[in-house]
Design a protein around this motif. Structure first.
Motif, short mmCIF file in Angstrom:
data_model
loop_
_atom_site.label_atom_id
_atom_site.label_comp_id
_atom_site.label_asym_id
_atom_site.label_seq_id
_atom_site.Cartn_x
_atom_site.Cartn_y
_atom_site.Cartn_z
N LEU A 103 29.57 69.55 -35.05
CA LEU A 103 30.11 68.32 -35.58
C LEU A 103 29.91 67.17 -34.61
O LEU A 103 29.80 66.02 -35.00
N VAL A 104 29.88 67.52 -33.34
CA VAL A 104 29.73 66.49 -32.32
C VAL A 104 28.33 66.56 -31.73
O VAL A 104 27.92 67.58 -31.22
N SER A 105 27.58 65.50 -31.82
CA SER A 105 26.24 65.44 -31.24
C SER A 105 26.35 64.96 -29.82
O SER A 105 26.84 63.88 -29.55
N LYS A 106 25.90 65.78 -28.90
CA LYS A 106 25.99 65.43 -27.48
C LYS A 106 25.05 64.27 -27.16
O LYS A 106 23.93 64.17 -27.66
N GLY A 107 25.55 63.40 -26.31
CA GLY A 107 24.70 62.32 -25.85
C GLY A 107 24.41 61.26 -26.89
O GLY A 107 23.39 60.60 -26.83
N VAL A 108 25.31 61.09 -27.88
CA VAL A 108 25.07 60.06 -28.89
C VAL A 108 25.20 58.70 -28.24
O VAL A 108 26.18 58.39 -27.57
N ALA A 109 24.21 57.87 -28.44
CA ALA A 109 24.23 56.54 -27.84
C ALA A 109 25.21 55.65 -28.58
O ALA A 109 25.34 55.73 -29.79
N GLY B 6 29.85 59.43 -33.71
CA GLY B 6 30.32 60.73 -33.21
C GLY B 6 31.34 61.36 -34.14
O GLY B 6 31.42 61.04 -35.33
N LEU B 7 32.15 62.25 -33.61
CA LEU B 7 33.20 62.91 -34.38
C LEU B 7 34.19 61.86 -34.88
O LEU B 7 34.66 61.02 -34.10
N TYR C 231 43.49 47.76 -28.44
CA TYR C 231 42.99 48.21 -27.14
C TYR C 231 42.43 49.64 -27.18
O TYR C 231 41.80 50.08 -26.22
N ASN C 232 42.67 50.34 -28.26
CA ASN C 232 42.23 51.74 -28.36
C ASN C 232 40.88 51.89 -29.06
O ASN C 232 40.08 52.74 -28.67
N ILE C 233 40.64 51.07 -30.08
CA ILE C 233 39.40 51.19 -30.85
C ILE C 233 38.16 51.03 -29.96
O ILE C 233 37.26 51.87 -30.01
N PRO C 234 38.05 49.97 -29.16
CA PRO C 234 36.84 49.81 -28.34
C PRO C 234 36.58 50.98 -27.39
O PRO C 234 35.44 51.40 -27.22
N GLU C 235 37.64 51.51 -26.77
CA GLU C 235 37.46 52.58 -25.80
C GLU C 235 37.10 53.89 -26.48
O GLU C 235 36.18 54.60 -26.05
N LEU C 236 37.81 54.24 -27.54
CA LEU C 236 37.53 55.49 -28.26
C LEU C 236 36.16 55.46 -28.92
O LEU C 236 35.47 56.48 -29.02
N ALA C 237 35.74 54.26 -29.35
CA ALA C 237 34.46 54.13 -30.05
C ALA C 237 33.25 54.31 -29.15
O ALA C 237 32.12 54.41 -29.63
N LYS C 238 33.46 54.37 -27.85
CA LYS C 238 32.34 54.63 -26.95
C LYS C 238 31.84 56.06 -27.07
O LYS C 238 30.72 56.38 -26.67
N LYS C 239 32.68 56.93 -27.65
CA LYS C 239 32.30 58.33 -27.77
C LYS C 239 32.50 58.88 -29.18
O LYS C 239 31.89 59.89 -29.55
N TYR C 240 33.33 58.21 -29.98
CA TYR C 240 33.67 58.74 -31.30
C TYR C 240 33.47 57.69 -32.39
O TYR C 240 33.38 56.49 -32.11
N LYS C 241 33.39 58.16 -33.62
CA LYS C 241 33.36 57.25 -34.78
C LYS C 241 34.82 56.96 -35.13
O LYS C 241 35.56 57.84 -35.58
#
Length: 361
Positions: free
Chosen positions: A43-49, A93-94, A111-121
């Motif tokens: 479900l999680v693709s590693k290294g998603v840009a 991402g996930l 303040y949470n959306i920008p940080e979480l979105a660096k790795k997740y959808k």
């Protein structure tokens, strides 16, 4: 069910100083059971840009953090059962779905959306009747928001996701997870609403049911309720009142700013907002014992995170301890914050969320 900051509330001022409130952080994480046994591989693709879109994120000069840009017109909209639903979508991402509390909106996750979105959808949805979503004149019940989030996951997210909810949003996340065990991979609760069953209270409620029913049905009583709640709604949407209530639940009020006040005040200008407030306060808020935490937790099967502001004047750490005792597959992170730790101490909340999400992978 715990209250949030839209209804008229008592002004409770904790005594902890602002400087001390940021100094202490007890990161107590304890996990039991499988961390990610129900997660599906791949479900999680590693290294998603991930690219940060400048139109969605602005820098907060006070905190030096990325912050979701405030848009008076809102971001994206989805039609659900003929109603206009607002949401924010960012990242890859996930999927992680953020659900706000009573009286708030997707902008409360600024303040949470920008940080979480660096790795997740990341998706942040406005519940029906709140935020930029339609102020629909329906009979509000907890299942309304459960159905809304369930359909949002099926029609917009379209794959299993993690649910994260604050206050009323946390209770909605639990309802949804209990109803869709195959679609919810994990739940994170931030000072969640909801209460455990109390047999004695249920007996008392049955004894009083006929009296309460007569009072509500009585036309004179309803007129009185409308007058009182109409005044309280007018008072609750005033900027000074909003700030006062926020200051009572933010131990460190530095983030109680114009952005936050505007995000709460603007939806209250909708022509139907007063009627929605009346329905929520006179009907939904008086029927909280219908759905209990123990009944929902007994149906839960996914990992659970309790990200708890221990200095919350409404929902203390004792509730988190009881949830953990009832549901062993629980991780707990205690923060020295109030009712909305994700916005009061976002650096710490983001770190705790990201650490937990990584453990699920």
């Amino acid at each position: 069910m715990s209250r949030s900051f839209a209804p008229p509330l008592p002004s409770i001022k904790p005594t902890l100083s602002d400087s001390n409130s940021r100094r202490f952080f007890t990161n107590k994480i304890s996990s039991h059971g499988s961390k990610g046994g129900i997660l599906r591989r791949g479900l999680v693709s590693k290294g998603v840009a991930f690219a940060v879109f400048s139109s969605l994120v602005t820098a907060d000069p006070v905190r030096g953090m990325e912050r979701l840009a405030f848009k008076p017109e809102g971001y994206k909209f989805w039609t659900w059962k003929g109603h206009k639903i607002h949401y924010v979508e960012e990242g890859n991402g996930l999927p992680v779905v953020l659900i706000h509390g009573f009286g708030a909106s997707a902008f409360h996750w600024r303040y949470n959306i920008p940080e979480l979105a660096k790795k997740y959808k990341v998706y942040a949805i406005d519940l029906l009747g709140f935020g930029w979503s339609e102020k629909a004149l329906v009979e509000y019940d907890a299942t309304v928001w459960k159905d809304q989030v369930s359909d949002f996951m099926k029609e917009v997210v379209k794959e299993p996701a993690i649910l994260v909810g604050n206050s009323l949003g946390g209770f909605t996340a639990l309802l949804t997870a209990a109803a869709l065990p195959q679609q919810v991979l994990g739940v994170a609760l931030l000072n969640s609403a909801g209460q455990f069953s109390n047999p004695n209270a249920q007996i008392k409620a049955k004894d009083e049911e006929s009296v309460i029913k007569k009072l509500i049905i009585n036309p004179l009583k309803e007129v009185f309720q409308r007058i009182v709640l109409g005044f309280l709604f007018w008072q609750a949407k005033q900027p000074a009142r909003i700030k006062s209530v926020l200051n009572s639940v933010y131990i460190n009020p530095s983030n109680v700013d114009e952005y936050l006040v505007e995000s709460i005040m603007k939806p209250a200008t909708d022509p139907n907002a007063g009627e929605v407030y009346y329905r929520l306060m006179s009907r939904f808020m008086t029927n909280q014992t219908k759905y209990t935490l123990d009944s929902l937790l007994s149906k839960l099967s996914c990992p659970l995170l309790l990200l708890w502001g221990d200095l919350d004047p409404w929902v203390g750490p004792g509730k988190a301890a009881r949830i953990k005792e009832f549901y062993p597959k629980t991780s707990v992170v205690n923060l020295q914050a109030g009712h909305c730790p994700h916005d009061e101490v976002p650096e710490l909340a983001n770190k705790a969320l990201l650490d937990w999400l990584s453990s699920l992978e």
